[in-house]
Design a protein around this motif. Structure first.
Motif, PDB file in Angstrom:
ATOM      1  N   UNK A 145      -6.813   1.394   1.655  1.00 51.48           N
ATOM      2  CA  UNK A 145      -6.439   0.363   2.883  1.00 51.48           C
ATOM      3  C   UNK A 145      -7.338   0.750   4.001  1.00 51.48           C
ATOM      4  N   UNK A 146      -7.367   1.995   4.251  1.00 45.36           N
ATOM      5  CA  UNK A 146      -7.984   2.370   5.468  1.00 45.36           C
ATOM      6  C   UNK A 146      -8.488   3.884   5.246  1.00 45.36           C
ATOM      7  N   UNK A 147      -9.868   3.944   5.383  1.00 38.68           N
ATOM      8  CA  UNK A 147     -10.199   5.317   5.364  1.00 38.68           C
ATOM      9  C   UNK A 147     -10.767   6.083   6.695  1.00 38.68           C
ATOM     10  N   UNK A 148     -10.072   5.520   7.465  1.00 34.56           N
ATOM     11  CA  UNK A 148     -10.488   6.019   8.994  1.00 34.56           C
ATOM     12  C   UNK A 148     -10.080   7.457   9.066  1.00 34.56           C
ATOM     13  N   UNK A 191       0.918  -1.321  -0.069  1.00 32.65           N
ATOM     14  CA  UNK A 191       0.195   0.042   0.075  1.00 32.65           C
ATOM     15  C   UNK A 191       1.103   0.979   0.189  1.00 32.65           C
ATOM     16  N   UNK A 192       0.417   2.266  -0.653  1.00 34.46           N
ATOM     17  CA  UNK A 192       1.175   3.645  -0.916  1.00 34.46           C
ATOM     18  C   UNK A 192       0.213   4.675  -1.093  1.00 34.46           C
ATOM     19  N   UNK A 193       0.547   5.832  -0.532  1.00 36.20           N
ATOM     20  CA  UNK A 193      -0.228   7.037  -0.741  1.00 36.20           C
ATOM     21  C   UNK A 193      -0.135   7.604  -2.021  1.00 36.20           C
ATOM     22  N   UNK A 194      -0.781   8.418  -2.557  1.00 30.36           N
ATOM     23  CA  UNK A 194      -0.749   9.119  -3.563  1.00 30.36           C
ATOM     24  C   UNK A 194       0.470   9.934  -3.848  1.00 30.36           C
ATOM     25  N   UNK A 195       1.015  10.686  -2.769  1.00 29.01           N
ATOM     26  CA  UNK A 195       2.248  11.325  -2.572  1.00 29.01           C
ATOM     27  C   UNK A 195       3.412  10.297  -2.799  1.00 29.01           C
ATOM     28  N   UNK A 225      -4.220   8.433   3.014  1.00 32.28           N
ATOM     29  CA  UNK A 225      -4.966   7.372   2.479  1.00 32.28           C
ATOM     30  C   UNK A 225      -3.904   6.558   1.726  1.00 32.28           C
ATOM     31  N   UNK A 226      -4.097   5.250   1.983  1.00 33.32           N
ATOM     32  CA  UNK A 226      -3.254   4.470   1.329  1.00 33.32           C
ATOM     33  C   UNK A 226      -3.993   3.193   0.346  1.00 33.32           C
ATOM     34  N   UNK A 227      -3.294   3.187  -0.807  1.00 32.93           N
ATOM     35  CA  UNK A 227      -4.110   2.510  -1.750  1.00 32.93           C
ATOM     36  C   UNK A 227      -3.484   0.995  -2.029  1.00 32.93           C
ATOM     37  N   UNK A 228      -4.224   0.211  -2.458  1.00 31.04           N
ATOM     38  CA  UNK A 228      -3.653  -1.049  -2.887  1.00 31.04           C
ATOM     39  C   UNK A 228      -4.467  -1.812  -3.817  1.00 31.04           C
ATOM     40  N   UNK A 229      -4.113  -2.664  -4.621  1.00 30.89           N
ATOM     41  CA  UNK A 229      -4.774  -3.412  -5.771  1.00 30.89           C
ATOM     42  C   UNK A 229      -6.018  -4.115  -4.932  1.00 30.89           C
ATOM     43  N   UNK A 253       7.063   7.663  -9.124  1.00 31.75           N
ATOM     44  CA  UNK A 253       7.041   7.960 -10.684  1.00 31.75           C
ATOM     45  C   UNK A 253       7.481   8.936 -11.150  1.00 31.75           C
ATOM     46  N   UNK A 254       7.732  10.080 -10.238  1.00 32.58           N
ATOM     47  CA  UNK A 254       8.469  11.477 -10.991  1.00 32.58           C
ATOM     48  C   UNK A 254       7.238  11.925 -11.461  1.00 32.58           C
ATOM     49  N   UNK A 255       6.032  11.937 -10.970  1.00 37.37           N
ATOM     50  CA  UNK A 255       4.746  12.700 -11.429  1.00 37.37           C
ATOM     51  C   UNK A 255       4.246  13.697 -10.550  1.00 37.37           C
ATOM     52  N   UNK A 256       3.509  14.677 -10.861  1.00 39.05           N
ATOM     53  CA  UNK A 256       2.889  15.408  -9.874  1.00 39.05           C
ATOM     54  C   UNK A 256       1.579  14.819  -9.334  1.00 39.05           C
ATOM     55  N   UNK A 257       1.315  15.211  -8.127  1.00 36.78           N
ATOM     56  CA  UNK A 257       0.323  14.334  -7.531  1.00 36.78           C
ATOM     57  C   UNK A 257      -1.200  14.402  -8.261  1.00 36.78           C
ATOM     58  N   UNK A 258      -1.522  15.501  -8.683  1.00 35.42           N
ATOM     59  CA  UNK A 258      -2.571  15.622  -9.433  1.00 35.42           C
ATOM     60  C   UNK A 258      -2.765  14.567 -10.592  1.00 35.42           C
ATOM     61  N   UNK A 259      -1.620  14.266 -11.237  1.00 37.24           N
ATOM     62  CA  UNK A 259      -1.780  13.160 -12.224  1.00 37.24           C
ATOM     63  C   UNK A 259      -2.078  11.899 -11.786  1.00 37.24           C
ATOM     64  N   UNK A 260      -1.158  11.581 -10.436  1.00 34.18           N
ATOM     65  CA  UNK A 260      -1.391  10.215  -9.719  1.00 34.18           C
ATOM     66  C   UNK A 260      -2.902  10.266  -9.300  1.00 34.18           C
ATOM     67  N   UNK A 261      -3.251  11.424  -8.622  1.00 32.26           N
ATOM     68  CA  UNK A 261      -4.783  11.184  -7.897  1.00 32.26           C
ATOM     69  C   UNK A 261      -5.613  10.965  -9.373  1.00 32.26           C
ATOM     70  N   UNK A 262      -5.529  11.466 -10.417  1.00 34.84           N
ATOM     71  CA  UNK A 262      -6.366  11.275 -11.534  1.00 34.84           C
ATOM     72  C   UNK A 262      -6.424   9.757 -11.874  1.00 34.84           C
ATOM     73  N   UNK A 263      -5.158   9.266 -12.056  1.00 33.19           N
ATOM     74  CA  UNK A 263      -5.221   7.933 -12.359  1.00 33.19           C
ATOM     75  C   UNK A 263      -5.483   6.887 -11.447  1.00 33.19           C
TER      76      UNK A 263
END
Length: 153
Positions: free
Chosen positions: A84-87, A51-55, A93-97, A61-71
């Motif tokens: 992973x946890x939206x508490x 799990x990883x955050x948008x940041x 916020x962490x994301x996972x497949x 990836x060497x991208x800006x956060x808005x690009x990753x957030x959109x993806x």
């Protein structure tokens, strides 16, 4: 090597062609569906690293956060990535497949592997081994220079 050019010019030219083919997904010809490249890369990274955050993803990836957030938002909309946890009070916020995302990721990677196998089916095994070893070495060198190592499964 082409007459009058350096080995690095030949490398640059061949690299341009391989990226052209990969963008067109030519090794995956003959399939009805092809996963979006950004979703594939996101899922592969989250699967390899956890799990990883948008940041964190943006930095990796060497991208800006808005690009990753959109993806991420698009992949979540297709049910490929989940939180992973939206508490409340969590620092990030962490994301996972999602289970569906993992299923589609593994199916996509298997289909791509089969496509590459079709392209180089007539190569001797030692040439395939050398090609993969050198491609990994090239990618690892590039990752080191960029300061963006990619975890491998």
């Amino acid at each position: 090597m082409s007459e009058g050019s350096s080995i690095f010019e030949d490398l640059a030219y061949e690299y341009m062609l391989i990226t052209r083919y990969s963008v067109q997904d030519l090794p995956t010809y003959g399939r009805d569906t092809i996963m979006d490249r950004s979703a594939l890369v996101l899922l592969a990274r989250l699967d390899a690293q956890g799990p990883m955050s948008v940041n964190e993803l943006a930095e990796a990836f060497g991208l800006n956060t808005s690009t990753v957030h959109r993806q991420i938002k698009a992949a979540m909309g297709h049910g490929l990535i989940e939180l992973v946890d939206d508490s409340p009070g969590a620092s990030a916020k962490l994301h996972r497949p999602s289970p569906l995302g993992l299923e589609k990721l593994h199916a996509e990677l298997a289909a791509r592997a089969a496509g590459h196998a079709r392209v180089i089916a007539d190569w001797p095994a030692e040439e395939v081994d050398t090609y993969v070893r050198l491609l990994k070495k090239y990618n690892t060198s590039l990752e080191e220079k960029l300061g963006q190592p990619w975890p491998r499964p």
